[in-house]
Design a protein around this motif. Structure first.
Motif, PDB file in Angstrom:
ATOM      1  N   ALA A   1      43.673  41.139  39.371  1.00  8.42           N
ATOM      2  CA  ALA A   1      44.513  40.326  40.261  1.00  8.42           C
ATOM      3  C   ALA A   1      45.829  39.956  39.576  1.00  8.42           C
ATOM      4  O   ALA A   1      46.909  40.087  40.174  1.00  8.42           O
ATOM      5  CB  ALA A   1      43.759  39.062  40.684  1.00  8.42           C
ATOM      6  N   TYR A   2      45.759  39.512  38.334  1.00 11.29           N
ATOM      7  CA  TYR A   2      46.976  39.134  37.615  1.00 11.29           C
ATOM      8  C   TYR A   2      47.919  40.322  37.438  1.00 11.29           C
ATOM      9  O   TYR A   2      49.122  40.212  37.637  1.00 11.29           O
ATOM     10  CB  TYR A   2      46.639  38.570  36.233  1.00 11.29           C
ATOM     11  CG  TYR A   2      46.124  37.155  36.222  1.00 11.29           C
ATOM     12  CD1 TYR A   2      46.550  36.211  37.153  1.00 11.29           C
ATOM     13  CD2 TYR A   2      45.217  36.739  35.249  1.00 11.29           C
ATOM     14  CE1 TYR A   2      46.086  34.896  37.108  1.00 11.29           C
ATOM     15  CE2 TYR A   2      44.760  35.431  35.192  1.00 11.29           C
ATOM     16  CZ  TYR A   2      45.195  34.521  36.131  1.00 11.29           C
ATOM     17  OH  TYR A   2      44.744  33.227  36.075  1.00 11.29           O
TER      18      TYR A   2
ATOM     19  N   LEU B   1      48.386  32.048  43.026  1.00 11.84           N
ATOM     20  CA  LEU B   1      47.466  32.807  42.183  1.00 11.84           C
ATOM     21  C   LEU B   1      47.280  32.123  40.831  1.00 11.84           C
ATOM     22  O   LEU B   1      46.179  32.122  40.283  1.00 11.84           O
ATOM     23  CB  LEU B   1      48.000  34.230  41.983  1.00 11.84           C
ATOM     24  CG  LEU B   1      47.029  35.195  41.314  1.00 11.84           C
ATOM     25  CD1 LEU B   1      45.864  35.510  42.244  1.00 11.84           C
ATOM     26  CD2 LEU B   1      47.736  36.471  40.909  1.00 11.84           C
ATOM     27  N   LEU B   2      48.342  31.523  40.305  1.00 11.74           N
ATOM     28  CA  LEU B   2      48.256  30.834  39.016  1.00 11.74           C
ATOM     29  C   LEU B   2      47.360  29.597  39.108  1.00 11.74           C
ATOM     30  O   LEU B   2      46.693  29.233  38.148  1.00 11.74           O
ATOM     31  CB  LEU B   2      49.660  30.436  38.540  1.00 11.74           C
ATOM     32  CG  LEU B   2      49.795  29.944  37.107  1.00 11.74           C
ATOM     33  CD1 LEU B   2      49.311  30.984  36.102  1.00 11.74           C
ATOM     34  CD2 LEU B   2      51.230  29.561  36.818  1.00 11.74           C
ATOM     35  N   VAL B   3      47.321  28.958  40.269  1.00 15.17           N
ATOM     36  CA  VAL B   3      46.502  27.754  40.480  1.00 15.17           C
ATOM     37  C   VAL B   3      45.025  28.122  40.633  1.00 15.17           C
ATOM     38  O   VAL B   3      44.135  27.390  40.211  1.00 15.17           O
ATOM     39  CB  VAL B   3      46.971  27.007  41.751  1.00 15.17           C
ATOM     40  CG1 VAL B   3      46.041  25.850  42.082  1.00 15.17           C
ATOM     41  CG2 VAL B   3      48.381  26.491  41.571  1.00 15.17           C
ATOM     42  N   GLN B   4      44.781  29.265  41.235  1.00 12.47           N
ATOM     43  CA  GLN B   4      43.416  29.670  41.589  1.00 12.47           C
ATOM     44  C   GLN B   4      42.570  29.942  40.345  1.00 12.47           C
ATOM     45  O   GLN B   4      43.044  30.530  39.385  1.00 12.47           O
ATOM     46  CB  GLN B   4      43.491  30.928  42.472  1.00 12.47           C
ATOM     47  CG  GLN B   4      42.192  31.367  43.079  1.00 12.47           C
ATOM     48  CD  GLN B   4      41.498  30.292  43.881  1.00 12.47           C
ATOM     49  OE1 GLN B   4      40.474  29.788  43.459  1.00 12.47           O
ATOM     50  NE2 GLN B   4      42.058  29.947  45.009  1.00 12.47           N
ATOM     51  N   ARG B   5      41.319  29.489  40.353  1.00 12.34           N
ATOM     52  CA  ARG B   5      40.418  29.693  39.211  1.00 12.34           C
ATOM     53  C   ARG B   5      39.232  30.605  39.540  1.00 12.34           C
ATOM     54  O   ARG B   5      38.476  30.971  38.656  1.00 12.34           O
ATOM     55  CB  ARG B   5      39.876  28.345  38.706  1.00 12.34           C
ATOM     56  CG  ARG B   5      40.935  27.427  38.123  1.00 12.34           C
ATOM     57  CD  ARG B   5      41.472  27.938  36.803  1.00 12.34           C
ATOM     58  NE  ARG B   5      42.641  27.182  36.382  1.00 12.34           N
ATOM     59  CZ  ARG B   5      43.893  27.527  36.637  1.00 12.34           C
ATOM     60  NH1 ARG B   5      44.152  28.625  37.296  1.00 12.34           N
ATOM     61  NH2 ARG B   5      44.905  26.795  36.222  1.00 12.34           N
ATOM     62  N   GLU B   6      39.054  30.939  40.808  1.00 17.30           N
ATOM     63  CA  GLU B   6      37.933  31.803  41.206  1.00 17.30           C
ATOM     64  C   GLU B   6      38.427  33.235  41.338  1.00 17.30           C
ATOM     65  O   GLU B   6      39.250  33.535  42.212  1.00 17.30           O
ATOM     66  CB  GLU B   6      37.337  31.325  42.532  1.00 17.30           C
ATOM     67  CG  GLU B   6      36.675  29.964  42.460  1.00 17.30           C
ATOM     68  CD  GLU B   6      35.493  29.960  41.516  1.00 17.30           C
ATOM     69  OE1 GLU B   6      34.748  30.963  41.471  1.00 17.30           O
ATOM     70  OE2 GLU B   6      35.321  28.956  40.805  1.00 17.30           O
ATOM     71  N   PRO B   7      37.939  34.167  40.497  1.00 16.49           N
ATOM     72  CA  PRO B   7      38.432  35.541  40.534  1.00 16.49           C
ATOM     73  C   PRO B   7      38.341  36.215  41.907  1.00 16.49           C
ATOM     74  O   PRO B   7      39.271  36.918  42.309  1.00 16.49           O
ATOM     75  CB  PRO B   7      37.557  36.253  39.502  1.00 16.49           C
ATOM     76  CG  PRO B   7      37.233  35.173  38.511  1.00 16.49           C
ATOM     77  CD  PRO B   7      37.036  33.940  39.356  1.00 16.49           C
TER      78      PRO B   7
ATOM     79  N   MET C   1      41.137  35.019  43.987  1.00 13.61           N
ATOM     80  CA  MET C   1      42.383  35.614  43.510  1.00 13.61           C
ATOM     81  C   MET C   1      42.571  37.003  44.112  1.00 13.61           C
ATOM     82  O   MET C   1      43.648  37.354  44.604  1.00 13.61           O
ATOM     83  CB  MET C   1      42.368  35.699  41.976  1.00 13.61           C
ATOM     84  CG  MET C   1      42.354  34.348  41.291  1.00 13.61           C
ATOM     85  SD  MET C   1      41.958  34.458  39.532  1.00 13.61           S
ATOM     86  CE  MET C   1      43.376  35.340  38.909  1.00 13.61           C
ATOM     87  N   LEU C   2      41.505  37.786  44.099  1.00 11.23           N
ATOM     88  CA  LEU C   2      41.573  39.129  44.671  1.00 11.23           C
ATOM     89  C   LEU C   2      41.804  39.075  46.181  1.00 11.23           C
ATOM     90  O   LEU C   2      42.534  39.897  46.733  1.00 11.23           O
ATOM     91  CB  LEU C   2      40.302  39.912  44.352  1.00 11.23           C
ATOM     92  CG  LEU C   2      40.167  40.335  42.883  1.00 11.23           C
ATOM     93  CD1 LEU C   2      38.748  40.804  42.595  1.00 11.23           C
ATOM     94  CD2 LEU C   2      41.166  41.433  42.531  1.00 11.23           C
ATOM     95  N   ALA C   3      41.194  38.095  46.835  1.00  8.28           N
ATOM     96  CA  ALA C   3      41.388  37.944  48.285  1.00  8.28           C
ATOM     97  C   ALA C   3      42.846  37.632  48.596  1.00  8.28           C
ATOM     98  O   ALA C   3      43.398  38.125  49.590  1.00  8.28           O
ATOM     99  CB  ALA C   3      40.470  36.854  48.831  1.00  8.28           C
ATOM    100  N   LEU C   4      43.483  36.839  47.747  1.00 11.28           N
ATOM    101  CA  LEU C   4      44.902  36.516  47.933  1.00 11.28           C
ATOM    102  C   LEU C   4      45.755  37.775  47.782  1.00 11.28           C
ATOM    103  O   LEU C   4      46.655  38.034  48.591  1.00 11.28           O
ATOM    104  CB  LEU C   4      45.332  35.465  46.907  1.00 11.28           C
ATOM    105  CG  LEU C   4      46.808  35.080  46.903  1.00 11.28           C
ATOM    106  CD1 LEU C   4      47.188  34.386  48.204  1.00 11.28           C
ATOM    107  CD2 LEU C   4      47.128  34.182  45.729  1.00 11.28           C
ATOM    108  N   ILE C   5      45.459  38.593  46.787  1.00 14.17           N
ATOM    109  CA  ILE C   5      46.187  39.852  46.600  1.00 14.17           C
ATOM    110  C   ILE C   5      45.930  40.783  47.782  1.00 14.17           C
ATOM    111  O   ILE C   5      46.855  41.406  48.318  1.00 14.17           O
ATOM    112  CB  ILE C   5      45.775  40.530  45.270  1.00 14.17           C
ATOM    113  CG1 ILE C   5      46.148  39.656  44.072  1.00 14.17           C
ATOM    114  CG2 ILE C   5      46.402  41.920  45.167  1.00 14.17           C
ATOM    115  CD1 ILE C   5      47.625  39.530  43.807  1.00 14.17           C
ATOM    116  N   GLU C   6      44.679  40.855  48.216  1.00 16.27           N
ATOM    117  CA  GLU C   6      44.336  41.710  49.358  1.00 16.27           C
ATOM    118  C   GLU C   6      45.144  41.307  50.595  1.00 16.27           C
ATOM    119  O   GLU C   6      45.688  42.153  51.307  1.00 16.27           O
ATOM    120  CB  GLU C   6      42.838  41.602  49.663  1.00 16.27           C
ATOM    121  CG  GLU C   6      42.409  42.400  50.885  1.00 16.27           C
ATOM    122  CD  GLU C   6      40.958  42.170  51.248  1.00 16.27           C
ATOM    123  OE1 GLU C   6      40.307  43.134  51.672  1.00 16.27           O
ATOM    124  OE2 GLU C   6      40.481  41.022  51.120  1.00 16.27           O
TER     125      GLU C   6
END
Length: 195
Positions: A156-157, A173-179, A182-187
């Motif tokens: 994700a990063y 994404l920087l705030v998010q701690r659940e991998p 994070m991937l859902a945000l990128i998706e």
């Protein structure tokens, strides 16, 4: 108890993530002094996204989120100029911020834990494939070594670093701690751009 640390802040038009590689050319006096101090004391500095202003001149207004950066290689190609290779370490939240007489921003920050290493879920395999394709096109030298293509947060990063995401998504994404989140945000960003 959260760890508090006072560090210099380098506002940039980018978001640095844990494990990320950030090359920098340092020439402004305030940042040359900051660089000398960080090298001499082996201390990190903070990278925050610029919300208002510019990278040079008057102090910019940085986001209240950032990531610590550690100088891993440096060179002085000419007097008053540093070429740096830095590596992102830990996300942080700014608690207090002030400017020094030279215009350098310093801040009291609360260090946050980076997301844990988690196996990339099968439903996000296409994001790993996308990253592998990008690495093949632009070159492995633009990514931290070693590659961790099975680590959800790492993927994700690295995608956030190379995809044309809006600033708000980069900070989220920087705030998010659940991998997986994070991937859902990128998706969401990838699928939104492909419509």
């Amino acid at each position: 108890m959260p760890k508090l640390l006072e560090i210099p802040i380098f506002p940039l038009r980018t978001v640095l993530y844990p494990g990320g590689v950030l090359p920098l050319r340092i020439f402004e006096a305030r940042y040359v002094d900051m660089t000398k101090h960080c090298i001499g004391e082996d201390e990190p500095f903070g990278v925050c996204l610029i919300l208002e202003g510019s990278e040079v001149g008057a102090p910019a207004v940085p986001a209240n989120l950032g990531c610590t950066a550690r100088i891993v290689e440096w060179d002085v190609p000419s007097p008053g100029l540093f070429s740096l290779q830095t590596r992102g370490e830990q996300p942080f939240k700014v608690r207090e911020r002030f400017s020094t007489p030279s215009g350098l921003i310093r801040a009291l920050v609360q260090l946050e834990d980076a997301p844990p290493a988690e196996l990339l879920p099968a439903r996000f395999r296409f994001l790993r494939d996308l990253l592998e394709d990008i690495i093949g096109k632009i070159g492995v030298q633009h990514f931290p070594d070693p590659l961790h293509l099975s680590d959800a947060a790492w993927v994700a990063y690295r995608l956030a670093e190379v995809l044309p995401l809006p600033a708000e998504a980069r900070l989220e994404l920087l705030v998010q701690r659940e991998p997986a989140a994070m991937l859902a945000l990128i998706e969401q960003q990838v699928r939104g751009r492909s419509k």
